[in-house]
Design a protein around this motif. Structure first.
Motif, PDB file in Angstrom:
ATOM      1  N   GLU A   1       0.826  -1.096  -0.071  1.00 53.95           N
ATOM      2  CA  GLU A   1       0.033  -0.107  -0.073  1.00 53.95           C
ATOM      3  C   GLU A   1       0.903   1.153  -0.007  1.00 53.95           C
ATOM      4  O   GLU A   1       1.892   1.303   0.759  1.00 53.95           O
ATOM      5  CB  GLU A   1      -0.898  -0.195   1.193  1.00 53.95           C
ATOM      6  CG  GLU A   1      -2.030  -0.975   1.109  1.00 53.95           C
ATOM      7  CD  GLU A   1      -2.953  -1.002   2.059  1.00 53.95           C
ATOM      8  OE1 GLU A   1      -2.768   0.016   3.121  1.00 53.95           O
ATOM      9  OE2 GLU A   1      -3.923  -1.891   2.371  1.00 53.95           O
ATOM     10  N   ALA A   2       0.656   2.138  -0.984  1.00 59.18           N
ATOM     11  CA  ALA A   2       1.258   3.258  -0.950  1.00 59.18           C
ATOM     12  C   ALA A   2       0.245   4.229  -1.013  1.00 59.18           C
ATOM     13  O   ALA A   2      -0.030   4.836  -2.075  1.00 59.18           O
ATOM     14  CB  ALA A   2       1.934   3.397  -2.122  1.00 59.18           C
ATOM     15  N   GLY A   3      -0.212   4.951  -0.021  1.00 60.14           N
ATOM     16  CA  GLY A   3      -1.093   6.040   0.108  1.00 60.14           C
ATOM     17  C   GLY A   3      -2.460   5.232  -0.018  1.00 60.14           C
ATOM     18  O   GLY A   3      -2.748   4.342   0.620  1.00 60.14           O
ATOM     19  N   ASP A   4      -3.318   5.873  -1.067  1.00 62.23           N
ATOM     20  CA  ASP A   4      -4.531   5.217  -1.116  1.00 62.23           C
ATOM     21  C   ASP A   4      -4.364   4.150  -2.219  1.00 62.23           C
ATOM     22  O   ASP A   4      -5.488   3.248  -2.646  1.00 62.23           O
ATOM     23  CB  ASP A   4      -5.243   6.555  -2.099  1.00 62.23           C
ATOM     24  CG  ASP A   4      -5.559   7.329  -0.942  1.00 62.23           C
ATOM     25  OD1 ASP A   4      -5.544   7.313   0.062  1.00 62.23           O
ATOM     26  OD2 ASP A   4      -5.957   8.560  -1.393  1.00 62.23           O
ATOM     27  N   LEU A   5      -3.389   4.032  -2.865  1.00 64.45           N
ATOM     28  CA  LEU A   5      -2.966   2.981  -3.956  1.00 64.45           C
ATOM     29  C   LEU A   5      -2.499   1.609  -3.305  1.00 64.45           C
ATOM     30  O   LEU A   5      -1.809   1.527  -2.219  1.00 64.45           O
ATOM     31  CB  LEU A   5      -2.033   3.383  -4.840  1.00 64.45           C
ATOM     32  CG  LEU A   5      -2.221   4.258  -6.096  1.00 64.45           C
ATOM     33  CD1 LEU A   5      -1.014   4.548  -6.925  1.00 64.45           C
ATOM     34  CD2 LEU A   5      -3.281   3.746  -6.800  1.00 64.45           C
ATOM     35  N   ARG A   6      -3.204   0.477  -3.858  1.00 63.57           N
ATOM     36  CA  ARG A   6      -2.680  -0.842  -3.735  1.00 63.57           C
ATOM     37  C   ARG A   6      -1.853  -1.346  -4.830  1.00 63.57           C
ATOM     38  O   ARG A   6      -2.234  -1.391  -5.742  1.00 63.57           O
ATOM     39  CB  ARG A   6      -4.072  -1.535  -3.000  1.00 63.57           C
ATOM     40  CG  ARG A   6      -4.511  -1.286  -1.855  1.00 63.57           C
ATOM     41  CD  ARG A   6      -5.247  -2.338  -1.549  1.00 63.57           C
ATOM     42  NE  ARG A   6      -6.580  -2.283  -2.404  1.00 63.57           N
ATOM     43  CZ  ARG A   6      -7.574  -3.120  -2.064  1.00 63.57           C
ATOM     44  NH1 ARG A   6      -7.750  -4.244  -1.366  1.00 63.57           N
ATOM     45  NH2 ARG A   6      -8.596  -3.178  -2.883  1.00 63.57           N
ATOM     46  N   LEU A   7      -0.682  -2.124  -4.581  1.00 61.61           N
ATOM     47  CA  LEU A   7      -0.132  -2.297  -5.540  1.00 61.61           C
ATOM     48  C   LEU A   7       0.329  -3.837  -5.434  1.00 61.61           C
ATOM     49  O   LEU A   7       0.438  -4.327  -4.113  1.00 61.61           O
ATOM     50  CB  LEU A   7       1.469  -1.588  -5.420  1.00 61.61           C
ATOM     51  CG  LEU A   7       1.582  -0.009  -5.339  1.00 61.61           C
ATOM     52  CD1 LEU A   7       2.774   0.381  -5.261  1.00 61.61           C
ATOM     53  CD2 LEU A   7       1.034   0.323  -6.890  1.00 61.61           C
ATOM     54  N   VAL A   8       0.417  -4.354  -6.724  1.00 59.28           N
ATOM     55  CA  VAL A   8       0.504  -5.908  -6.449  1.00 59.28           C
ATOM     56  C   VAL A   8       2.010  -5.910  -6.805  1.00 59.28           C
ATOM     57  O   VAL A   8       2.534  -5.359  -7.849  1.00 59.28           O
ATOM     58  CB  VAL A   8      -0.252  -6.687  -7.691  1.00 59.28           C
ATOM     59  CG1 VAL A   8       0.340  -8.208  -7.866  1.00 59.28           C
ATOM     60  CG2 VAL A   8      -1.567  -6.604  -7.406  1.00 59.28           C
ATOM     61  N   ALA A   9       2.747  -6.553  -6.259  1.00 59.76           N
ATOM     62  CA  ALA A   9       4.327  -6.515  -6.257  1.00 59.76           C
ATOM     63  C   ALA A   9       4.860  -8.070  -6.411  1.00 59.76           C
ATOM     64  O   ALA A   9       4.164  -9.012  -5.899  1.00 59.76           O
ATOM     65  CB  ALA A   9       5.022  -6.092  -4.899  1.00 59.76           C
ATOM     66  N   THR A  10       5.694  -8.230  -7.413  1.00 60.69           N
ATOM     67  CA  THR A  10       6.356  -9.431  -7.602  1.00 60.69           C
ATOM     68  C   THR A  10       7.860  -9.229  -8.300  1.00 60.69           C
ATOM     69  O   THR A  10       8.203  -8.015  -8.287  1.00 60.69           O
ATOM     70  CB  THR A  10       5.311 -10.508  -8.422  1.00 60.69           C
ATOM     71  OG1 THR A  10       6.321 -11.901  -8.365  1.00 60.69           O
ATOM     72  CG2 THR A  10       5.373  -9.814  -9.690  1.00 60.69           C
ATOM     73  N   THR A  11       8.328 -10.130  -8.692  1.00 57.49           N
ATOM     74  CA  THR A  11       9.848 -10.257  -9.484  1.00 57.49           C
ATOM     75  C   THR A  11       9.337 -11.026 -10.731  1.00 57.49           C
ATOM     76  O   THR A  11       8.698 -11.941 -10.926  1.00 57.49           O
ATOM     77  CB  THR A  11      10.894 -10.485  -8.576  1.00 57.49           C
ATOM     78  OG1 THR A  11      10.571 -12.057  -8.364  1.00 57.49           O
ATOM     79  CG2 THR A  11      10.904  -9.677  -7.395  1.00 57.49           C
ATOM     80  N   ARG A  12      10.319 -10.687 -11.884  1.00 56.91           N
ATOM     81  CA  ARG A  12      10.499 -11.922 -13.017  1.00 56.91           C
ATOM     82  C   ARG A  12      10.684 -13.198 -12.442  1.00 56.91           C
ATOM     83  O   ARG A  12      10.185 -14.124 -13.046  1.00 56.91           O
ATOM     84  CB  ARG A  12      11.303 -11.090 -13.727  1.00 56.91           C
ATOM     85  CG  ARG A  12      10.708  -9.981 -14.795  1.00 56.91           C
ATOM     86  CD  ARG A  12      11.830  -9.421 -15.704  1.00 56.91           C
ATOM     87  NE  ARG A  12      11.987 -10.611 -16.666  1.00 56.91           N
ATOM     88  CZ  ARG A  12      13.112 -11.170 -17.396  1.00 56.91           C
ATOM     89  NH1 ARG A  12      14.238 -10.054 -16.857  1.00 56.91           N
ATOM     90  NH2 ARG A  12      13.522 -11.898 -18.044  1.00 56.91           N
ATOM     91  N   SER A  13      11.305 -13.317 -11.551  1.00 57.04           N
ATOM     92  CA  SER A  13      11.902 -14.731 -11.076  1.00 57.04           C
ATOM     93  C   SER A  13      10.471 -15.359 -10.141  1.00 57.04           C
ATOM     94  O   SER A  13      10.739 -16.426  -9.912  1.00 57.04           O
ATOM     95  CB  SER A  13      12.964 -14.834 -10.047  1.00 57.04           C
ATOM     96  OG  SER A  13      12.516 -13.943  -9.198  1.00 57.04           O
ATOM     97  N   GLY A  14       9.522 -14.565 -10.080  1.00 59.37           N
ATOM     98  CA  GLY A  14       8.339 -15.174  -9.372  1.00 59.37           C
ATOM     99  C   GLY A  14       8.291 -15.252  -7.773  1.00 59.37           C
ATOM    100  O   GLY A  14       7.999 -16.049  -7.355  1.00 59.37           O
ATOM    101  N   ARG A  15       9.124 -14.306  -7.182  1.00 63.15           N
ATOM    102  CA  ARG A  15       9.076 -14.295  -5.723  1.00 63.15           C
ATOM    103  C   ARG A  15       8.578 -13.115  -5.230  1.00 63.15           C
ATOM    104  O   ARG A  15       8.843 -12.057  -5.640  1.00 63.15           O
ATOM    105  CB  ARG A  15      10.567 -14.650  -5.325  1.00 63.15           C
ATOM    106  CG  ARG A  15      11.145 -15.924  -5.524  1.00 63.15           C
ATOM    107  CD  ARG A  15      12.584 -15.951  -4.938  1.00 63.15           C
ATOM    108  NE  ARG A  15      13.645 -15.132  -5.663  1.00 63.15           N
ATOM    109  CZ  ARG A  15      14.759 -15.234  -5.670  1.00 63.15           C
ATOM    110  NH1 ARG A  15      15.272 -16.097  -4.567  1.00 63.15           N
ATOM    111  NH2 ARG A  15      15.723 -14.718  -6.214  1.00 63.15           N
ATOM    112  N   ALA A  16       7.816 -13.314  -4.055  1.00 64.00           N
ATOM    113  CA  ALA A  16       7.353 -12.315  -3.499  1.00 64.00           C
ATOM    114  C   ALA A  16       8.362 -11.298  -2.781  1.00 64.00           C
ATOM    115  O   ALA A  16       9.342 -11.775  -2.193  1.00 64.00           O
ATOM    116  CB  ALA A  16       6.351 -12.683  -2.700  1.00 64.00           C
TER     117      ALA A  16
END
Lengths: 588, 42
Positions: free
Chosen positions: A83-98
């Motif tokens: 969460e960045a302020g009001d935004l909710r972000l989906v986060a991952t990497t190209r290798s598929g690790r959270a």
């Protein structure tokens, strides 16, 4: 070499529909971070993902926000919600690790290692040195002087502490005292803090030893005299001329070195300067760091070898000689005899010599000077030439350069002694090759106090019958025709026309020539006018030229003899202009 | 010529230190200049 690395797809979990949503979600996010590194975080807002799937998906296949969140929740090892302020972000990497998953520490990266140096290792404190303590029985002055009445023992104790001032000065010296020592040093009056408080480092003002008085009003010459008098008496200090050094830092020479220097001077058959000795004997080139030091060492060490070496130099031109060297200048007469001839000059020198105060001296060469190749060391010459550099220096070797003949002569100045006058030897060749008696020369000083230039007044080629001493058979004065090209003082030139009766005369006997009065009387008889009987008459200038045939006379000496003669033989001629008369038989 | 000033032991010690710290011989003028600086500092 790896050209392409296929990234393995992450393992997604969940029920069939959720897993399918997770796969589409990962594909969409991976495209977003297509050019990012495998471990770089990829963050895409949930809102934009929903919009993306709504725009690209067909009806019934569009993934809603709830389905995205379900897919993320089903795969916590792959996705994360930030969460960045009001935004909710989906986060991952190209290798598929959270991003929330544990990752190996990367703080010691290559870039960071270059830019951030390691902290300086902390050195342990050096061990404290043990302080040397004086035996307590010696430490207390009061205990040693217990029988005496000591009013202020504590003050004495304070003074007994060995606090050293680095240099003596008039101003008080501030001395830092260690905290532990401060308590011992401070007297009760000086301690202001209560004992219970922690001891703070204190500053104690100690008056240093009194120094010399202010020298700002003293001129350099006076200061140099005081300094020289004091330092020359100190055996720890080496001195030569105007240079000073600590004695134990002056290089020493072996007996072999000294012998080689002496032999080299003898081999060259003339005095040599310290520069030449350092270069040729010690093989040290000028400009090297040790050259100046070795030059000073040569001068200082040789000055201690009185039996082997003689210093015959000046401040700027330091010549060294040995006793076995041949004498510079004429061999027709011994230096001691010449000094005796010039004895009268000692009375004409000023009481306080003023060396090197004039720039040049003009001089007319007399017959005596021409014959012996020398010059008198009179008051004018003293004001031109340098003082002896060493207290016991008897002579100095100078270089006289003659620009008109492109020659430099080595001459020796013999300083006057109580019994003998001074003179300059070694000009025989210069005189005989360029001048005649009566010639005018000019001696000029240079910046180097050992080097002078000598010039003569040039004149047209002329020929005259001049007086000479014929040495081939019996010694006899003769007139010979001589050609010369130098300017002369006519009154002091011994020509046959002016002094015809000198031709054929023999030199005076040594007993006669020892007495100036007898030489003057003989000169009257040789050149005087006999028209006024019974005596002789001659002008002063003629007399001066002719008396200088036999022995040196100055104008002052000749005038003194003529004016102050006790016998009455000489008298001023009232008829002539500056002429004198002599009546034979009244001198003995 | 009578000398108006005389150097004391402290002055000699100062000049000795000066000479000891110099790798080359010093001239009288250099000593005088250093002595004046020291005197002015005092």
């Amino acid at each position: 070499m790896v050209t392409q690395l296929e990234q393995a797809a992450p393992t997604l979990t969940g029920t069939g529909a959720v897993r399918a949503d997770a796969e589409r979600l990962f594909a969409a996010v991976a495209v977003h971070g297509h050019y990012m590194s495998a471990d770089a975080p990829i963050r895409v807002s949930l809102e934009s993902l929903v919009a993306f799937f709504a725009r690209t998906g067909d009806d019934g296949t569009a993934i809603t926000e709830e389905r995205i969140l379900a897919a993320v929740a089903a795969n916590p090892g792959v996705f994360g919600i930030e969460e960045a302020g009001d935004l909710r972000l989906v986060a991952t990497t190209r290798s598929g690790r959270a991003l929330t998953a544990e990752r190996p520490a990367s703080s010691h990266s290559f870039a960071k290692r270059l830019m951030t140096p390691l902290p300086k290792p902390e050195n342990p404190l050096p061990p404290q040195r043990e302080r040397v303590r004086v035996d307590p029985s010696w430490a207390s002055l009061a205990s040693q002087l217990g029988d005496l009445a000591m009013d202020d023992d504590e003050d004495d104790e304070t003074e007994a502490i060995g606090v050293e001032a680095e240099s003596p000065a008039m101003a008080p010296v501030e001395v830092f005292v260690e905290p532990a020592l401060a308590a011992e040093v401070a007297s009760p009056d000086q301690v202001e803090e209560p004992v219970a408080e922690p001891v703070v480092a204190r500053t104690i003002v100690v008056p240093a030893a009194p120094s010399t008085s202010d020298v700002s009003e003293v001129d350099d010459r006076e200061l140099a005299t005081a300094l020289s008098e004091r330092l020359r008496a100190d055996p720890r200090i080496a001195n030569f001329g105007e240079q000073w050094m600590v004695e134990d830092r002056v290089p020493r020479f072996s007996r072999g070195d000294l012998r080689r220097m002496k032999e080299y001077i003898q081999e060259q058959e003339q005095p040599l300067t310290d520069d030449v000795l350092v270069q040729d004997v010690l093989s040290v080139r000028p400009g090297t760091p040790e050259f100046d030091l070795l030059r000073f060492a040569v001068n200082f060490r040789l000055s201690r070898e009185h039996r082997e070496f003689d210093f015959v130099g000046t401040t700027n031109q330091r010549f060294w000689s040995t006793s076995s060297l041949p004498q510079i200048g004429t061999s027709r007469r011994k230096p001691n005899e010449i000094g005796t001839d010039y004895r009268f000059l000692s009375e004409e020198l000023p009481a306080e010599p003023e060396y090197r105060t004039v720039a040049s001296v003009d001089h007319v060469v007399t017959f005596y000077e021409y014959y012996h190749g020398l010059l008198p060391y009179d008051a004018r010459m003293q004001a031109l030439l340098p003082a002896p550099l060493l207290p016991d220096q008897r002579s100095v070797v100078l270089t006289f350069e003659t620009p008109q003949s492109y020659t430099t002569y080595l001459v020796e100045l013999r300083y006057p002694t109580p019994n003998r006058g001074g003179f300059i030897l070694g000009l025989d060749d210069f005189f005989s090759e360029n001048l005649v008696p009566g010639a005018l020369i000019s001696i000029n000083r240079t910046d180097n106090d050992g080097h002078y230039t000598v010039e003569y007044l040039s004149g047209g080629n002329q020929s005259a019958r001049l007086l000479e001493l014929d040495e081939r058979r019996a010694l006899r004065y003769v007139f010979r025709p001589i050609s010369f090209a130098c300017g002369v003082e006519d009154e002091l030139t011994l020509t046959e026309e002016r002094y015809p009766r000198l031709g054929g005369e023999k030199p005076l006997d040594e007993k006669v020539r020892r007495r100036p009065e007898a030489v003057v009387a003989a000169t009257f008889e040789r050149i005087g006018d006999q028209s006024e009987t019974p005596g002789f008459s001659a002008s002063f200038s003629s007399l001066l030229a002719a008396v200088n045939i036999e022995r040196p006379f100055s104008e002052r000496l000749l005038r003194s003899i003529l004016d102050n003669d006790d016998t009455g033989a000489f008298a001023r001629d009232t008829d002539g202009t500056d002429a004198y008369t002599y009546v034979r038989g009244t001198t003995s | 010529m009578a000398t108006a000033i005389k150097l004391n032991d402290d002055d000699v010690a100062y000049l000795l230190t000066l000479l000891r710290n110099s790798p080359q011989p010093l001239t009288t003028q250099q000593l005088i200049d250093a002595f004046r600086v020291k005197s002015g500092r005092a």
